[in-house]
Write a protein that holds these residues in place. Structure first.
Motif, PDB file in Angstrom:
ATOM      1  N   UNK A 152       0.818  -1.214   0.000  1.00 19.34           N
ATOM      2  CA  UNK A 152       0.000   0.000   0.000  1.00 19.34           C
ATOM      3  C   UNK A 152       0.854   1.268   0.000  1.00 19.34           C
ATOM      4  N   UNK A 153       2.110   1.129  -0.392  1.00 19.77           N
ATOM      5  CA  UNK A 153       3.043   2.249  -0.227  1.00 19.77           C
ATOM      6  C   UNK A 153       3.067   3.218  -1.398  1.00 19.77           C
ATOM      7  N   UNK A 154       2.526   2.824  -2.556  1.00 23.12           N
ATOM      8  CA  UNK A 154       2.709   3.645  -3.755  1.00 23.12           C
ATOM      9  C   UNK A 154       2.151   5.055  -3.565  1.00 23.12           C
ATOM     10  N   UNK A 155       0.922   5.166  -3.043  1.00 21.10           N
ATOM     11  CA  UNK A 155       0.313   6.496  -2.859  1.00 21.10           C
ATOM     12  C   UNK A 155       1.121   7.344  -1.887  1.00 21.10           C
ATOM     13  N   UNK A 156       1.613   6.710  -0.839  1.00 17.95           N
ATOM     14  CA  UNK A 156       2.381   7.426   0.175  1.00 17.95           C
ATOM     15  C   UNK A 156       3.706   7.923  -0.400  1.00 17.95           C
ATOM     16  N   UNK A 157       4.377   7.067  -1.171  1.00 17.66           N
ATOM     17  CA  UNK A 157       5.668   7.446  -1.745  1.00 17.66           C
ATOM     18  C   UNK A 157       5.528   8.580  -2.745  1.00 17.66           C
ATOM     19  N   UNK A 158       4.409   8.626  -3.445  1.00 20.11           N
ATOM     20  CA  UNK A 158       4.229   9.627  -4.479  1.00 20.11           C
ATOM     21  C   UNK A 158       4.172  11.055  -3.975  1.00 20.11           C
ATOM     22  N   UNK A 159       3.966  11.261  -2.673  1.00 24.57           N
ATOM     23  CA  UNK A 159       3.872  12.626  -2.146  1.00 24.57           C
ATOM     24  C   UNK A 159       5.123  13.014  -1.362  1.00 24.57           C
ATOM     25  N   UNK A 160       6.145  12.163  -1.371  1.00 23.72           N
ATOM     26  CA  UNK A 160       7.372  12.463  -0.631  1.00 23.72           C
ATOM     27  C   UNK A 160       8.348  13.235  -1.513  1.00 23.72           C
ATOM     28  N   UNK A 161       9.117  14.126  -0.874  1.00 26.28           N
ATOM     29  CA  UNK A 161      10.044  14.985  -1.607  1.00 26.28           C
ATOM     30  C   UNK A 161      11.151  14.160  -2.247  1.00 26.28           C
ATOM     31  N   UNK A 162      11.638  14.660  -3.393  1.00 29.99           N
ATOM     32  CA  UNK A 162      12.715  14.002  -4.154  1.00 29.99           C
ATOM     33  C   UNK A 162      14.001  14.807  -4.016  1.00 29.99           C
ATOM     34  N   UNK A 163      15.168  14.152  -3.824  1.00 27.06           N
ATOM     35  CA  UNK A 163      15.328  12.702  -3.610  1.00 27.06           C
ATOM     36  C   UNK A 163      14.845  12.288  -2.237  1.00 27.06           C
ATOM     37  N   UNK A 164      14.436  11.025  -2.128  1.00 26.44           N
ATOM     38  CA  UNK A 164      13.949  10.537  -0.844  1.00 26.44           C
ATOM     39  C   UNK A 164      15.028  10.667   0.225  1.00 26.44           C
ATOM     40  N   UNK A 165      14.602  11.078   1.410  1.00 29.43           N
ATOM     41  CA  UNK A 165      15.526  11.168   2.542  1.00 29.43           C
ATOM     42  C   UNK A 165      16.037   9.769   2.893  1.00 29.43           C
ATOM     43  N   UNK A 166      17.160   9.731   3.571  1.00 31.66           N
ATOM     44  CA  UNK A 166      17.844   8.463   3.864  1.00 31.66           C
ATOM     45  C   UNK A 166      16.938   7.427   4.538  1.00 31.66           C
ATOM     46  N   UNK A 167      16.161   7.762   5.585  1.00 33.47           N
ATOM     47  CA  UNK A 167      15.338   6.704   6.202  1.00 33.47           C
ATOM     48  C   UNK A 167      14.340   6.108   5.217  1.00 33.47           C
TER      49      UNK A 167
END
Length: 541
Positions: free
Chosen positions: A419-434
């Motif tokens: 269920x992570x796709x929607x959540x990942x799509x709103x995160x800033x690029x590049x993704x933070x290390x964690x």
């Protein structure tokens, strides 16, 4: 035989009628002779005036390596839809990222690549703003010569940029008014967006001047431009729009007003919400008692409450959700004994109204950009997504980027990638290390479980564009074909190796791309090499 007869015979075809002269060869010979005769009879025409030279663009030229990279990004077709993608990076998906980085450095596009850039922007609307920013005044100059590129001319001759970026204060008011009154809808819409960004009052005045004469669908689209830079100065205009003859226009105006906590509409909705939701102290522990509206009166309808619910929805719950969503979230602290958002959302709700109430609060948190309420409604990432009211991805957008990435990382660590796709799509690029580490770990777990990577193709595609390029070396060991578990899918290991090879290759390419954009000589070039001479030789001036 004249030209018209020759054309008619050719169009009819030799299969249906014997051509003049008895054969196709004779027909073609006659056409060749007639063509020479027609051309010889043409009279010289007066030469058309030469176009004005392209304006100067003082910005620095791209480094040579970056210019070559742009040419590859514009012409590569290796990334295809469907089928097995192989290990090659999808360059078309990297073009937006390259454009954003180039514009951050303030470069100008090579003149010889302007046609390809404009063609790319014509095909993909998401590229238009960055392409026109990189192309600058010369892209708009060139667009005048090709009707296919007319999108670049929106805002022409007004002193406003055609790409919708921030405009200067030197706009030609007469030209702005003329374009607003005479332009196509797309041109007027782009003009309003651009004007809104640097002079909101002028944009509002322009819209108000022709408001009553606009079509309902145009009024709705124009009204939507007020979302950017919405301020209390817009309240008077929006209050007038509450009486619009179009229901959708009235609803949008009410939505915008509810996003202004100090507006009169927000105060009216707050009063209605307090009448519907109240603390109940009977029985010891405090809980929330809900009394949904019994009718949707004229005042509620004027303030944007739609009286008819969607199919399968009860009227009273529909009215309640709209009232609570439009009420300022600050209403609840004073109404519920000074409780924080986390304390309010933790209160039990009587009579099974909890889901309805919390979902309305979630929509209000997104509309009002209230991080404290979004945080309280999202809850712990370890909880299932089904327990989050409203849209979790939209709630996440309200949080600061770092906190958003940390929440997403914990969610993936607890629940995997299903269920992570929607959540990942709103995160800033590049993704933070964690977050990057959590995604890679989850992909590795899925690989080791022996499942096919196709179920995770969406996440893998995001990882190619969003992982920090510095992660490439850490991912390199995953490019080998793993041992397949006994209960795994046959051949899955090979597909996973291919997917990770493509991921690593894409990350390394992104690192190279960003390095090529850094000022100074590129890899393998002497300090004396630069793009200035070549640029000058190909500039349209």
């Amino acid at each position: 035989m004249n030209w018209a007869e020759l054309v008619g015979a050719a169009l009819l075809g030799a299969e249906r009628r014997t051509p003049p002269g008895g054969s196709v060869e004779a027909l073609l010979d006659a056409a060749a002779v007639e063509t020479v005769r027609r051309r010889a009879g043409l009279r010289p025409a007066a030469a058309a005036p030469r176009p004005e030279p392209a304006p100067a663009d003082p910005r620095p030229a791209l480094p040579p390596a970056a210019a070559r990279r742009l040419a590859l990004l514009l012409t590569d077709r290796s990334g295809g839809a469907g089928g097995r993608r192989g290990t090659a990076p999808d360059l078309a998906e990297l073009l937006p990222q390259w454009l954003a980085a180039a514009n951050t450095h303030g470069y100008r596009a090579p003149a010889e690549q302007l046609p390809a850039l404009l063609d790319a922007a014509r095909a993909r609307t998401d590229l238009r703003s960055p392409v026109l920013a990189l192309g600058g005044p010369r892209a708009r100059w060139l667009a005048r010569l090709n009707p296919d590129w007319r999108f670049a001319l929106r805002g022409r001759d007004t002193g406003l940029p055609g790409d919708g970026t921030a405009a200067g204060a030197g706009a030609d008011r007469t030209a702005v008014r003329r374009l607003w009154e005479e332009g196509l809808f797309a041109e007027r819409s782009a003009l309003l967006v651009s004007l809104r960004r640097h002079d909101p009052a002028a944009a509002r005045e322009l819209l108000a001047g022709t408001w009553s004469a606009e079509r309902a669908e145009d009024r709705l689209m124009f009204l939507d431009t007020l979302r950017e830079g919405l301020s209390p100065d817009d309240e008077e205009f929006l209050e007038r729009a509450l009486t619009d003859r179009s229901r959708t226009v009235r609803s949008t105006a009410a939505e915008l007003l509810s996003a202004l906590p100090a507006s009169a509409l927000a105060a009216r909705m707050a009063a209605r919400a307090r009448a519907c939701v109240a603390p109940d102290h009977t029985g010891g522990a405090v809980r929330l008692a809900v009394e949904a509206p019994y009718e949707c009166d004229a005042g509620m309808q004027r303030d944007g409450v739609a009286p008819r619910p969607p199919a399968g929805r009860g009227e009273r719950s529909w009215w309640l959700s709209q009232v609570v969503e439009a009420a300022p979230l600050d209403t609840w602290a004073g109404h519920l004994g000074g409780r924080t958002p986390a304390e309010v959302t933790a209160l039990p709700v009587a009579d099974d109204w909890e889901q309805e109430l919390h979902t309305a609060w979630a929509r209000a948190a997104v509309r009002q950009r209230d991080a404290a309420w979004a945080r309280a409604l999202l809850g712990k990432p370890s909880a299932p997504m089904a327990t989050v009211p409203g849209d979790p991805a939209k709630l996440l957008t309200v949080l600061p980027p770092r906190e958003r990435a940390e929440w997403a990382a914990e969610f993936i660590s607890a629940h995997g990638l299903s269920e992570a796709f929607r959540v990942l799509g709103v995160c800033a690029v590049p993704w933070a290390e964690p977050l990057g580490r959590a995604v890679v770990d989850a992909l590795e777990i899925a690989r080791d479980a022996g499942s096919y990577p196709w179920s995770f193709s969406g996440v893998m595609g995001l990882a190619e564009r969003c992982l920090d390029p510095a992660q490439a070396d850490r991912l390199a060991p995953l490019t080998a074909v793993p041992d397949e578990p006994e209960d795994g899918s046959p051949g899955a290991g090979g597909y996973w190796a291919e997917a990770f090879q493509r991921l690593v290759a894409t990350l390394r390419l992104r690192a190279t791309m960003l390095g090529e954009l850094e000022p100074g000589p590129g890899p393998g070039e002497s300090p004396g090499e630069g793009g200035g001479t070549a640029q000058a030789a190909t500039d349209p001036t």
